[in-house]
Design a protein around this motif. Structure first.
Motif, PDB file in Angstrom:
ATOM      1  N   VAL A 251       0.811  -1.215   0.000  1.00 31.15           N
ATOM      2  CA  VAL A 251       0.000   0.000   0.000  1.00 31.15           C
ATOM      3  C   VAL A 251       0.847   1.269   0.000  1.00 31.15           C
ATOM      4  O   VAL A 251       0.490   2.269  -0.626  1.00 31.15           O
ATOM      5  CB  VAL A 251      -1.018  -0.015   1.160  1.00 31.15           C
ATOM      6  N   SER A 252       1.999   1.264   0.673  1.00 28.93           N
ATOM      7  CA  SER A 252       2.839   2.476   0.711  1.00 28.93           C
ATOM      8  C   SER A 252       3.379   2.811  -0.677  1.00 28.93           C
ATOM      9  O   SER A 252       3.552   3.981  -1.011  1.00 28.93           O
ATOM     10  CB  SER A 252       3.986   2.321   1.707  1.00 28.93           C
ATOM     11  N   GLU A 253       3.635   1.803  -1.480  1.00 29.75           N
ATOM     12  CA  GLU A 253       4.077   2.039  -2.851  1.00 29.75           C
ATOM     13  C   GLU A 253       2.914   2.519  -3.714  1.00 29.75           C
ATOM     14  O   GLU A 253       3.061   3.428  -4.528  1.00 29.75           O
ATOM     15  CB  GLU A 253       4.639   0.761  -3.467  1.00 29.75           C
TER      16      GLU A 253
ATOM     17  N   ALA B 238      -3.678  -5.552  -2.214  1.00 28.35           N
ATOM     18  CA  ALA B 238      -4.597  -5.276  -3.323  1.00 28.35           C
ATOM     19  C   ALA B 238      -6.012  -5.721  -2.966  1.00 28.35           C
ATOM     20  O   ALA B 238      -6.981  -5.037  -3.301  1.00 28.35           O
ATOM     21  CB  ALA B 238      -4.120  -5.956  -4.603  1.00 28.35           C
ATOM     22  N   TRP B 239      -6.147  -6.850  -2.266  1.00 23.64           N
ATOM     23  CA  TRP B 239      -7.474  -7.290  -1.826  1.00 23.64           C
ATOM     24  C   TRP B 239      -8.029  -6.303  -0.791  1.00 23.64           C
ATOM     25  O   TRP B 239      -9.178  -5.903  -0.848  1.00 23.64           O
ATOM     26  CB  TRP B 239      -7.417  -8.674  -1.205  1.00 23.64           C
ATOM     27  N   GLN B 240      -7.185  -5.947   0.167  1.00 16.05           N
ATOM     28  CA  GLN B 240      -7.620  -5.088   1.265  1.00 16.05           C
ATOM     29  C   GLN B 240      -8.035  -3.696   0.790  1.00 16.05           C
ATOM     30  O   GLN B 240      -8.982  -3.117   1.316  1.00 16.05           O
ATOM     31  CB  GLN B 240      -6.491  -4.969   2.286  1.00 16.05           C
TER      32      GLN B 240
ATOM     33  N   PRO C 207      -4.032   1.067  -7.644  1.00 17.43           N
ATOM     34  CA  PRO C 207      -4.220   0.889  -9.090  1.00 17.43           C
ATOM     35  C   PRO C 207      -5.244  -0.203  -9.415  1.00 17.43           C
ATOM     36  O   PRO C 207      -5.069  -1.370  -9.047  1.00 17.43           O
ATOM     37  CB  PRO C 207      -2.833   0.503  -9.592  1.00 17.43           C
ATOM     38  N   SER C 208      -6.308   0.187 -10.103  1.00 16.71           N
ATOM     39  CA  SER C 208      -7.421  -0.729 -10.360  1.00 16.71           C
ATOM     40  C   SER C 208      -6.996  -1.938 -11.182  1.00 16.71           C
ATOM     41  O   SER C 208      -7.508  -3.046 -10.963  1.00 16.71           O
ATOM     42  CB  SER C 208      -8.581  -0.009 -11.042  1.00 16.71           C
ATOM     43  N   GLU C 209      -6.048  -1.771 -12.099  1.00 13.55           N
ATOM     44  CA  GLU C 209      -5.625  -2.923 -12.907  1.00 13.55           C
ATOM     45  C   GLU C 209      -4.929  -3.970 -12.041  1.00 13.55           C
ATOM     46  O   GLU C 209      -5.054  -5.177 -12.284  1.00 13.55           O
ATOM     47  CB  GLU C 209      -4.745  -2.498 -14.082  1.00 13.55           C
ATOM     48  N   LEU C 210      -4.221  -3.532 -10.998  1.00 10.63           N
ATOM     49  CA  LEU C 210      -3.561  -4.488 -10.108  1.00 10.63           C
ATOM     50  C   LEU C 210      -4.551  -5.093  -9.119  1.00 10.63           C
ATOM     51  O   LEU C 210      -4.407  -6.259  -8.732  1.00 10.63           O
ATOM     52  CB  LEU C 210      -2.392  -3.824  -9.386  1.00 10.63           C
ATOM     53  N   VAL C 211      -5.562  -4.338  -8.707  1.00  8.09           N
ATOM     54  CA  VAL C 211      -6.632  -4.902  -7.880  1.00  8.09           C
ATOM     55  C   VAL C 211      -7.321  -6.019  -8.646  1.00  8.09           C
ATOM     56  O   VAL C 211      -7.515  -7.122  -8.124  1.00  8.09           O
ATOM     57  CB  VAL C 211      -7.654  -3.811  -7.467  1.00  8.09           C
ATOM     58  N   ASN C 212      -7.695  -5.742  -9.892  1.00  8.01           N
ATOM     59  CA  ASN C 212      -8.380  -6.764 -10.686  1.00  8.01           C
ATOM     60  C   ASN C 212      -7.510  -7.987 -10.907  1.00  8.01           C
ATOM     61  O   ASN C 212      -7.994  -9.125 -10.845  1.00  8.01           O
ATOM     62  CB  ASN C 212      -8.851  -6.174 -12.015  1.00  8.01           C
TER      63      ASN C 212
END
Length: 189
Positions: A119-121, A158-160, A168-173
């Motif tokens: 998250v910090s990145e 990314a889940w949290q 970044p939404s692409e990495l969340v997905n």
């Protein structure tokens, strides 16, 4: 997409719990009722001999462990030492993009090249003590992946933070699709 992930995840966990519970509920230790385990901050994992033996039994009986959210050589060394207590006879292997875990539900053809950030990145442009991402694992004697290692990654962040517009939404997905693959692989292999 989140609803699909939650549905797949819940179904996979419930099927796994039900399957195990039917035959072993009275004799099994509680951890054996959870066929899919996640170790966040895996670089801090320092298992005792007793814990390592229980985890080994769990994994050899069909359990699965996803190790995530650790960065840097020191964390990796601590993690690898603990994992050697669990499996002194099995190597940690590098996974390729062709591994079935990256294709079980969703096709993730370039997953081993992806670094899912802490998250910090993601929020502040910070840098973890990160090298390149390493997707690794430990297999049983039949080639079933028992341990998935996401080193220099933070899939759980990314889940949290999936609903935060700063991540970044692409990495969340991608992380959610990976989670569905991991859960389904763990329940079917």
């Amino acid at each position: 997409f989140t609803a699909v992930f939650v549905s797949v995840w819940t179904t996979a966990v419930c099927v796994g719990l039900l399957t195990l519970a039917v035959g072993q509920a009275r004799a099994a230790p509680l951890a054996l009722l959870w066929p899919f385990l996640v170790a966040g901050l895996a670089g801090s994992m320092e298992l005792t001999d007793e814990q390592a033996a229980k985890l080994r039994e769990h994994l050899l009986r069909g359990g699965f462990l996803f190790c995530d959210s650790f960065f840097g050589e020191d964390n990796y060394a601590t993690f690898a030492e603990s994992l050697r207590r669990v499996f002194p006879d099995r190597p940690i292997i590098d996974l390729t993009d062709a591994h079935p875990i990256f294709h079980t539900v969703f096709d993730l053809p370039e997953m081993t090249k992806v670094a899912i950030p802490h998250v910090s990145e993601a929020f502040y442009g910070g840098r973890m003590r990160r090298g390149p991402p390493r997707w690794q694992g430990v297999e049983d004697e039949d080639g079933r992946l028992m341990v998935l290692i996401a080193y220099n990654n933070d899939v759980q962040d990314a889940w949290q933070w999936a609903d935060d517009p700063h991540y970044p939404s692409e990495l969340v997905n991608l992380a959610l699709r990976l989670g569905a693959n991991v859960a389904m692989y763990a329940m079917t292999h």
